[in-house]
Design an enzyme around this catalytic site. Structure first.
Site, PDB file in Angstrom:
ATOM      1  N   ASP A   1      36.250 -58.009 -19.827  1.00 21.54           N
ATOM      2  CA  ASP A   1      35.992 -57.476 -21.164  1.00 21.54           C
ATOM      3  C   ASP A   1      37.250 -57.015 -21.883  1.00 21.54           C
ATOM      4  O   ASP A   1      37.279 -56.961 -23.112  1.00 21.54           O
ATOM      5  CB  ASP A   1      34.988 -56.321 -21.088  1.00 21.54           C
ATOM      6  CG  ASP A   1      33.570 -56.808 -20.843  1.00 21.54           C
ATOM      7  OD1 ASP A   1      33.297 -57.986 -21.140  1.00 21.54           O
ATOM      8  OD2 ASP A   1      32.738 -56.022 -20.363  1.00 21.54           O
TER       9      ASP A   1
ATOM     10  N   TYR B   1      26.531 -54.444 -23.869  1.00 16.97           N
ATOM     11  CA  TYR B   1      26.965 -53.177 -23.287  1.00 16.97           C
ATOM     12  C   TYR B   1      27.793 -52.351 -24.267  1.00 16.97           C
ATOM     13  O   TYR B   1      28.536 -52.892 -25.084  1.00 16.97           O
ATOM     14  CB  TYR B   1      27.816 -53.419 -22.034  1.00 16.97           C
ATOM     15  CG  TYR B   1      27.039 -53.362 -20.741  1.00 16.97           C
ATOM     16  CD1 TYR B   1      26.482 -52.168 -20.295  1.00 16.97           C
ATOM     17  CD2 TYR B   1      26.841 -54.497 -19.973  1.00 16.97           C
ATOM     18  CE1 TYR B   1      25.765 -52.108 -19.109  1.00 16.97           C
ATOM     19  CE2 TYR B   1      26.127 -54.455 -18.781  1.00 16.97           C
ATOM     20  CZ  TYR B   1      25.588 -53.255 -18.358  1.00 16.97           C
ATOM     21  OH  TYR B   1      24.878 -53.192 -17.193  1.00 16.97           O
TER      22      TYR B   1
END
Length: 678
Positions: A369, A454
């Site tokens: 990420d 998320y």
């Protein structure tokens, strides 16, 4: 080039220089929107005048920091105990950019310098075809348009009752897939249906995963994950293997999965209160909480000067970065008038999220990420009373858009104080004894980032006792895939009818560039063990209760595992200065027992090959600075679509086995968690 798409997480975009660019306050100040606009324009002019490239799109544009010793000399910070700071030298402001040739997809890296009131290109490098800079937020937004407009995807969606305008997707890095040439810039699209404007799309996962070429903006393949069937001997996969099938037509790909089409679940599972009220007439928000007011009528206890902060003897530089999100630098502590260096730079350097379902294409799901997308580019505009509570000071951030505009996030870093319970307390229990309690205050530097489903909340805590804490919080929505009727879920949990949340991990690499009382530091590995060679009943350990701390100085670059049975911890120390009472070397202890997490994927797995930093809890290596800075990224600078461990990564760096005892070192700490449900 199409107009810039400003994500909901950002405030707006700036395309031109609004005010003259003046000198920096601090040499590590991030590029301003004006600097981004001016530097990107300089690159476009250079490309037009000096190359054959016809059109480009920017991916990154950020500050290239000056050398460490130059920065410390500029700030008057000593590099060794008792020594005077080095003599300052002039600092030239520099920037680094990655961009793509829109026509052929080639990647370029440029270094710029700001001289004579203008940005000039120092170097322009064409990158090897297999290297890809991070996936931009605009590419993620465009991926959804490409998928939605694909006639093939529209047909596949229609077959399960989903109209074209109801097709949505989260663009992901392809991860690892040898079926596609490494030089082709591709994404996978985790696809969902959305049946109203703000409907929670994760309640309606679709049963196929398109693959698209980011540069040509076309869907090039569609995968159909196989399913599981219940048998007396346990779950059995509908396909003959978990291995990927050949890239073929969609109908052949579906046949290879060995299952029928699965329509998306239709039940709403909304998170917006107004939509929840529409779905359930009995829905009601909690109304039994009384107001909680956080007030500081005399103001805050910290001082801010640009990006530099002072609080309770701490002093530090706080900056937005497009990759790390928050970078804390030149951290010092004023110890009764002596300014003591603590950390040169502290940040989240990388993370990976490996999923545990083995059936193809789910093994491709192990997102980096930070390295593949960038925490800063995914950061939220923060709001008072929700993301931050109390008396807040915000710092802005900016990163480059495809067309060179600065994407601005006005309130991206939140700074505030919190009461943090009891710092110290003791009561003299004797008659007429006295007690004393001291409340603990802490400084919080925080950011919130949205990575598809998320949300990550990053909280850096500074305490009055000189300790530092990095808190990582996860929230948002689980990544899910559709489950067939009565389908077992051996590698996940059915969290709602027809919705499967697969087991996965979140593993983080925290980079610590220490300068504890100077740049020459060492790492000491400390194990708690029973007193060796002294059994119960012996003269040295008659009662059998003795234990000691066994300290080992790490002398060469290495990765080290965490050992719970030894209560292992590491200390970063300066051997040139000792504590006044214990006589031991001054230093900081790294407390990571609650976060030490081994990767569950096998050591030779795709995920482990690309994310070798997760194979050890701690790495220590020499910092080596070059024209493009020091050793920064534990999984490599260019992460998307790597297939092996890059040369510029921790696992390769430590093979040099350079001395790290009393040297300028860098430490990487690996922490994480499992997400499995029961």
């Amino acid at each position: 080039m199409s107009p810039i798409a400003v994500p909901h997480t950002a405030t707006g975009a700036q395309s031109t220089v609004k005010k003259p660019i003046v000198g920096f306050k601090h040499p590590l100040d991030p590029l301003t929107p004006d600097e981004i606009a001016a530097a990107s324009l300089a690159i476009r002019h250079y490309i037009t005048e000096k190359t054959d490239v016809k059109a480009i799109k920017f991916i990154t544009l950020y500050l290239l920091p000056p050398p460490k010793k130059v920065v410390l000399a500029h700030l008057g910070i000593s590099t060794s105990p008792g020594a005077k700071p080095d003599v300052p030298t002039p600092i030239i402001r520099q920037a680094e950019a990655d961009f793509l040739d829109v026509l052929n997809g080639c990647s370029y890296n440029a270094i710029l310098s700001y001289r004579d009131s203008k940005w000039s290109i120092d170097t322009l490098e064409k990158l090897p075809q297999e290297l890809h800079s991070q996936i931009s937020v605009e590419e993620l937004i465009d991926a959804e348009k490409v998928v939605r407009n694909s006639p093939l995807v529209q047909k596949l969606a229609a077959d399960v009752g989903v109209a074209p305008h109801q097709i949505f997707c989260d663009g992901w890095s392809i991860g690892y897939d040898e079926r596609f040439p490494q030089q082709r810039r591709v994404q996978q699209a985790l696809t969902f249906a959305r049946f109203s404007e703000h409907d929670n799309l994760y309640a309606h996962p679709l049963d196929f995963i398109p693959v698209l070429d980011t540069n040509t903006e076309e869907v090039i393949h569609v995968d159909f994950p196989p399913t599981y069937k219940s048998t007396p001997n346990g779950p059995v996969l509908s396909a003959s293997s978990t291995a990927p099938p050949e890239c073929t037509a969609a109908d052949v790909s579906l046949k290879a999965s060995g299952r029928e089409r699965i329509p998306p679940p239709l039940t709403n599972h909304n998170f917006l209160p107004d939509l929840m009220a529409e779905d359930d007439k009995h829905f009601k928000l909690r109304d039994d909480l009384k107001p909680l007011h956080v007030v500081q009528p005399e103001g805050v206890s910290f001082k801010i000067n640009g990006h530099e902060l002072e609080w309770q003897n701490w002093k530090m530089h706080i900056a937005f970065t497009q990759r790390e999100g928050i970078a804390l630098s030149t951290i010092t502590y004023n110890d009764h008038g002596e300014v003591r260096p603590i950390i040169y730079r502290l940040s989240l350097a990388e993370m990976v999220v490996p999923y545990g379902a083995p059936e193809y294409p789910h093994p491709r799901k192990f997102a980096f990420d930070s390295g593949e997308y960038g925490m800063g580019t995914m950061a939220n505009e923060l709001s008072l009373g929700c993301d931050c509570l109390g008396q807040i000071h915000y710092l802005p951030g900016a990163f480059v858009g495809h067309n060179g505009k600065a994407m601005v996030i006005k309130n991206v870093i939140c700074i505030h104080e919190e009461d943090a319970g009891v710092l110290w307390k003791h009561t003299d229990f004797r008659p007429n004894g006295r007690s004393h309690t001291v409340r603990r205050r802490r400084l919080v530097v925080s950011m919130v980032c949205t990575l598809a489903n998320y949300e990550y909340i990053w909280n850096y805590h500074f305490y009055q006792d000189g300790s530092i804490e990095f808190e990582i919080r996860l929230t948002g929505i689980l990544n899910v895939y559709v489950a067939g009727k009565d389908e077992p879920s051996p590698y996940g949990t059915v969290v709602a009818p027809g919705i499967n949340a697969q087991n996965h991990q979140h593993l983080f690499s925290v980079r610590i560039d220490p300068m504890i009382d100077g740049l020459q530091n060492s790492i000491v590995e400390s194990d708690i063990i029973p007193l060796p060679d002294a059994p119960t009943g012996s003269a040295a350990n008659f009662a059998g209760n003795a234990f000691i701390a066994k300290d080992t100085v790490l002398t060469t670059e290495a990765g080290r595992p965490y050992e719970y049975e030894k209560e292992r911890r590491w200390k970063i120390v300066n051997t040139a200065r000792q504590h006044h009472a214990s006589g031991k070397n001054v230093g900081y202890s790294i407390g990571m027992k609650g976060g030490a997490t081994p990767m569950m994927a096998r050591p030779d797995s795709w995920a482990a090959k690309r994310a070798a930093f997760v194979t050890n809890a701690l790495w220590v290596l020499r910092d080596v600075e070059g024209a493009k800075g020091g050793r920064m990224w534990p999984a490599g600078k260019y992460v998307p679509q790597t297939r092996t461990e890059p040369e510029d990564s921790v696992g390769t760096w430590v093979k040099g086995e350079q001395n790290v005892d009393n040297e300028d070192i860098v430490v990487y700490v690996t922490v994480g968690e499992w997400l499995y449900f029961f």
